[in-house]
Structure formats: structure tokens, C-alpha cells
Design a protein around this motif. Structure first.
Motif, PDB file in Angstrom:
ATOM      1  N   PRO A  31     -26.015  23.088  16.875  1.00  0.00           N
ATOM      2  CA  PRO A  31     -26.723  24.213  16.265  1.00  0.00           C
ATOM      3  C   PRO A  31     -26.001  24.834  15.077  1.00  0.00           C
ATOM      4  N   ASP A  32     -24.668  24.676  15.000  1.00  0.00           N
ATOM      5  CA  ASP A  32     -23.956  25.333  13.913  1.00  0.00           C
ATOM      6  C   ASP A  32     -23.242  24.395  12.945  1.00  0.00           C
ATOM      7  N   SER A  33     -23.306  23.071  13.174  1.00  0.00           N
ATOM      8  CA  SER A  33     -22.503  22.207  12.313  1.00  0.00           C
ATOM      9  C   SER A  33     -22.958  20.754  12.378  1.00  0.00           C
ATOM     10  N   PHE A  34     -22.476  19.965  11.405  1.00  0.00           N
ATOM     11  CA  PHE A  34     -22.534  18.518  11.442  1.00  0.00           C
ATOM     12  C   PHE A  34     -21.126  18.009  11.727  1.00  0.00           C
ATOM     13  N   ILE A  35     -21.032  16.919  12.499  1.00  0.00           N
ATOM     14  CA  ILE A  35     -19.733  16.348  12.853  1.00  0.00           C
ATOM     15  C   ILE A  35     -19.786  14.847  12.640  1.00  0.00           C
ATOM     16  N   THR A  36     -18.837  14.335  11.862  1.00  0.00           N
ATOM     17  CA  THR A  36     -18.688  12.898  11.682  1.00  0.00           C
ATOM     18  C   THR A  36     -17.515  12.401  12.512  1.00  0.00           C
ATOM     19  N   HIS A  37     -17.473  11.097  12.752  1.00  0.00           N
ATOM     20  CA  HIS A  37     -16.442  10.514  13.602  1.00  0.00           C
ATOM     21  C   HIS A  37     -15.769   9.343  12.906  1.00  0.00           C
ATOM     22  N   GLY A  38     -14.473   9.196  13.195  1.00  0.00           N
ATOM     23  CA  GLY A  38     -13.720   8.044  12.726  1.00  0.00           C
ATOM     24  C   GLY A  38     -12.923   7.452  13.866  1.00  0.00           C
ATOM     25  N   PHE A  39     -12.868   6.126  13.938  1.00  0.00           N
ATOM     26  CA  PHE A  39     -12.185   5.443  15.034  1.00  0.00           C
ATOM     27  C   PHE A  39     -11.255   4.368  14.476  1.00  0.00           C
ATOM     28  N   ASP A  40     -10.129   4.197  15.113  1.00  0.00           N
ATOM     29  CA  ASP A  40      -9.226   3.094  14.794  1.00  0.00           C
ATOM     30  C   ASP A  40      -8.092   3.102  15.808  1.00  0.00           C
ATOM     31  N   GLU A  41      -7.429   1.955  15.963  1.00  0.00           N
ATOM     32  CA  GLU A  41      -6.258   1.901  16.831  1.00  0.00           C
ATOM     33  C   GLU A  41      -5.137   2.763  16.286  1.00  0.00           C
ATOM     34  N   ASP A  42      -5.120   2.983  14.973  1.00  0.00           N
ATOM     35  CA  ASP A  42      -4.138   3.835  14.317  1.00  0.00           C
ATOM     36  C   ASP A  42      -4.766   5.198  14.033  1.00  0.00           C
TER      37      ASP A  42
ATOM     38  N   SER B  70     -10.219  17.294  13.838  1.00  0.00           N
ATOM     39  CA  SER B  70      -9.561  17.381  15.137  1.00  0.00           C
ATOM     40  C   SER B  70      -9.467  15.994  15.759  1.00  0.00           C
ATOM     41  N   VAL B  71      -8.476  15.839  16.633  1.00  0.00           N
ATOM     42  CA  VAL B  71      -8.334  14.600  17.381  1.00  0.00           C
ATOM     43  C   VAL B  71      -9.320  14.636  18.544  1.00  0.00           C
ATOM     44  N   THR B  72     -10.250  13.698  18.563  1.00  0.00           N
ATOM     45  CA  THR B  72     -11.229  13.656  19.647  1.00  0.00           C
ATOM     46  C   THR B  72     -10.584  13.146  20.929  1.00  0.00           C
ATOM     47  N   GLN B  73      -9.917  11.995  20.819  1.00  0.00           N
ATOM     48  CA  GLN B  73      -9.227  11.422  21.979  1.00  0.00           C
ATOM     49  C   GLN B  73      -8.172  10.434  21.494  1.00  0.00           C
ATOM     50  N   VAL B  74      -7.113  10.285  22.319  1.00  0.00           N
ATOM     51  CA  VAL B  74      -6.018   9.362  21.984  1.00  0.00           C
ATOM     52  C   VAL B  74      -5.757   8.394  23.138  1.00  0.00           C
ATOM     53  N   VAL B  75      -6.751   8.196  23.999  1.00  0.00           N
ATOM     54  CA  VAL B  75      -6.497   7.451  25.244  1.00  0.00           C
ATOM     55  C   VAL B  75      -7.450   6.285  25.466  1.00  0.00           C
ATOM     56  N   ASP B  76      -8.261   5.927  24.480  1.00  0.00           N
ATOM     57  CA  ASP B  76      -9.247   4.871  24.673  1.00  0.00           C
ATOM     58  C   ASP B  76      -8.897   3.597  23.907  1.00  0.00           C
TER      59      ASP B  76
ATOM     60  N   VAL C 191     -11.047  10.618  15.724  1.00  0.00           N
ATOM     61  CA  VAL C 191     -10.918  11.890  15.005  1.00  0.00           C
ATOM     62  C   VAL C 191     -12.323  12.324  14.606  1.00  0.00           C
ATOM     63  N   HIS C 192     -12.611  13.606  14.693  1.00  0.00           N
ATOM     64  CA  HIS C 192     -13.906  14.091  14.225  1.00  0.00           C
ATOM     65  C   HIS C 192     -13.716  15.169  13.172  1.00  0.00           C
ATOM     66  N   ALA C 193     -14.682  15.249  12.254  1.00  0.00           N
ATOM     67  CA  ALA C 193     -14.666  16.216  11.158  1.00  0.00           C
ATOM     68  C   ALA C 193     -15.919  17.072  11.249  1.00  0.00           C
TER      69      ALA C 193
END
Length: 356
Positions: A284-295, A333-339, A344-346
Motif C-alpha cells: 500500500p505504501d511502496s514498490f519493492i524490487t529484489h536482487g538475488f545472488d550467491e554473493d 535491506s538484506v532480505t535473507q542470507v540463508v538460502d 536484497v530488496h529495494a
């Protein structure tokens, strides 16, 4: 310029939707994988609403509290040898009539309701600080208080050995239970850790790493009131949901959230008025994009490039203006570091833009 607004929906989408029920059973779930060759558990049209059950693979951490007859049937009905290569119980897939590669599947999450009043957090061997915690796996069981929309720990125990079998049932005897987190209450925010379309690949694709198809994004904002946009990769999209959570912090540092089964209501649309190459979240208040990589650095770069794409292609900004806005108004922000494949999401708030 495409603003990803509702007036772009087709006339078919604006008709009164059909409501479908999709219970989770041994025949309507697939454990640990996406697969483009999997037969649909349900067929729907664009604009239809689905009420589906999402079951946690951690229900066996406290079977007396987290398993009912339906969940027990899944654990008994799917052999351990068929729970691979990932770990999550996925309900579906749902075939969306008319969806083609190149389309975008819009999924509006309308309601997420806990199925039972308990959930489990595991400090697992894939957690970020497993070595620092003495190579020990600890399970903490939480109880949901619906009146206050909070959860509190009721007991904890040390898991015997390593959590290697998805859906392993542990009989936590009274002698092994320990008090935990006395006086602490955690806000309940139900969401799906894993959901997405079938990747365009042969054979089973693990549910563990996130990717362009969605998958194990582990963003706690993917809850009721949020809308996800997934790029369709195969005919019918073959959308599935799983890995339900009732609360999680950014990072998911111990390896899991509070894992708990949910009943999820959502509405699906086919969108052809715009494209986006990765999972895009609208709250409702924002758009969020995602980025993924082993690094993690590369995941940050990928999330940044996707935000740059959103601001230029869908908000009409120049690359220079978009880059400046990202630095002064976007939150990363870091979404997760365990998968395995980290996230990371923006986030950019709707309020920074002039009224449409």
C-alpha cells in the motif's frame, strides 16, 4: 510509460470473479520443487480468487501442536524420497488459462490466516551463525495470541543431530523442554516465504533458492494487502504457494522464521500491459524490487538495477534522475542470507511521486 495501475486490466478481469478452494492434500502439493511438467492441481481464469492451504514443512517440530488430520495426511502420504531437491511443501500448481511466457502474473494477496495457533523457529545448520552457536540446532515453539496479534515462546529444545530430512517429526519430550524468551512478544505478520511460477527448465527446480520465477524470496512484506508481479515463464504460469510464516525479521538470520501453516486467499490476473524481469512487490505504501545472488554484493547490485529499471521504464525518470532518487529516497535491506542464493530488496515509497 506504464504505471502498473488497475485500469489496465482486461474486461474479462473486471467480471465477477469465481472463488476456488484448494486444500492441501498429498495429491495437491509438491514437496521441495517447482516443475514445468507437473500436472495442475487447479485451473483458473484471470481474475479468479483462490482460497488455498499452505502447510509448513516444520509442523513436525511440535506435532501435538502444529499438526492436524490434514497435515498429518501429507506427512504420511509423501515419502521422504519424494521430498527433494528443496524442502518446502508447495500447494499447486495453479494453471492460469491464457497465461503465456512474456506475460506478468499479478497476485493480490487478500488474506492470510493462521491454521493453528503455534509455529516453530529452528536455529538450523544453514543459519548464518551456526558455527558461532556451537554447531547446535535449537527449536523454539511460539504460540499465537490472536487478540493481540503477537506471538510468544512457550518452550524450546535442542534438536538431536542435524535437521536433514524435510518434514522430520520430532517428539519433544517434557524432559527436553526449556523455557525461552520469557516476557517477550513478537508482532505477528503472516506472509509467504516461498511462492512463484514454474521456471522454464527441465525437471525439478529446488524451492530453496529464489530467482526470477519468485521462489524462496523470504520477504515478510508478502502478506495480506500486498501484490506480487511474477514474470510468466511457461504456459499457464503454474503458480504455487508454500513456506508459510507468521513472523520474520529481515535477514532470517537463524535460517528460519516462525514457520506456521496458513490459509491464504489471493486473486490472480494476467497482465500484458507491462513487463518486468524479476519478482516485483507492491504494498500500500511502496514498490519493492529484489536482487538475488550467491554473493551479497552482487545481490545488492541486482536489486539496484531492478529499481533503476522500475524508475526509468515505469516512472518515466531519466537514468541520472533515477539514480539520484535511489540514493536519497530508496531503502535497501538484506532480505535473507540463508538460502544459498542471498537476497536484497529495494523500497521506494509511493508518496515521493506526484499524484497520478
Amino acid at each position: 510509460m506504464t504505471l502498473i495501475r488497475d485500469e489496465y486490466l482486461s474486461e474479462r478481469d473486471k467480471l465477477r470473479p469465481v472463488l476456488h478452494e484448494l486444500p492441501a492434500t498429498p495429491k495437491t502439493i509438491h514437496w521441495g520443487y517447482f516443475d514445468a511438467a507437473l500436472a495442475p492441481a487447479l485451473k483458473v481464469a484471470s481474475g479468479d480468487i483462490i482460497r488455498a492451504e499452505a502447510v509448513t514443512q516444520h509442523a513436525g517440530d511440535a506435532p501435538e501442536l502444529m499438526m492436524d488430520e490434514g497435515i498429518t495426511a501429507i506427512f504420511k502420504g509423501v515419502p521422504e524420497a519424494d521430498r527433494n531437491p528443496g524442502v518446502h511443501i508447495m500447494t499447486g500448481p495453479i494453471y492460469v488459462e491464457g497465461a503465456k511466457p512474456g506475460d506478468v502474473l499479478e497476485v493480490r494477496y487478500l488474506e492470510m490466516r493462521p491454521r493453528l495457533h503455534y509455529g516453530s523457529n529452528v536455529a538450523a545448520h544453514w543459519g548464518h551463525l551456526y558455527k558461532e552457536m556451537g554447531d547446535k540446532e535449537r527449536v523454539t515453539i511460539y504460540r499465537i495470541d490472536p487478540a493481540s496479534a503477537t506471538a510468544h515462546a512457550v518452550f524450546a529444545y535442542d534438536f538431536p543431530g542435524k535437521y536433514l530430512v524435510p518434514g522430520q517429526i520430532t517428539e519433544a519430550r517434557d524432559c527436553c523442554r526449556q523455557p525461552a524468551l520469557r516476557g517477550i512478544r513478537v508482532p505477528v505478520r503472516p506472509h509467504l516465504g516461498t511462492a512463484g511460477v514454474a521456471p522454464d527448465a527441465k525437471g525439478r527446480v529446488s524451492t530453496v533458492p529464489p530467482g526470477s520465477h519468485g521462489g524462496n524470496i523470504d520477504n515478510w512484506r508478502i502478506g495480506a494487502g500486498a501484490t506480487m508481479f511474477y514474470p510468466v515463464q511457461v504456459d499457464g504460469a503454474l503458480f504455487s504457494i508454500g513456506d508459510p510464516h507468521i513472523s520474520q525479521g529481515d535477514g532470517e538470520i537463524s535460517g528460519t522464521a516462525i514457520e506456521a501453516s496458513l490459509d491464504v486467499t489471493f486473486q490472480i490476473f494476467i497482465r500484458r500491459d507491462f513487463s518486468f524481469p524479476s519478482p516485483l512487490l507492491r504494498t500500500p505504501d511502496s514498490f519493492i524490487t529484489h536482487g538475488f545472488d550467491e554473493d551479497l554484493d552482487q545481490a545488492m547490485r541486482n536489486a539496484s538495477l531492478e529499481m533503476l529499471r522500475l524508475l526509468t521504464e515505469h516512472r518515466g525518470l531519466s537514468r541520472d534522475d533515477a539514480y539520484s532518487l535511489m540514493s536519497v529516497a530508496a531503502d535497501f535491506s538484506v532480505t535473507q542470507v540463508v538460502d544459498g542464493r542471498q537476497g536484497v530488496h529495494a523500497r521506494i515509497c509511493h508518496a515521493v511521486f506526484p499524484p497520478e
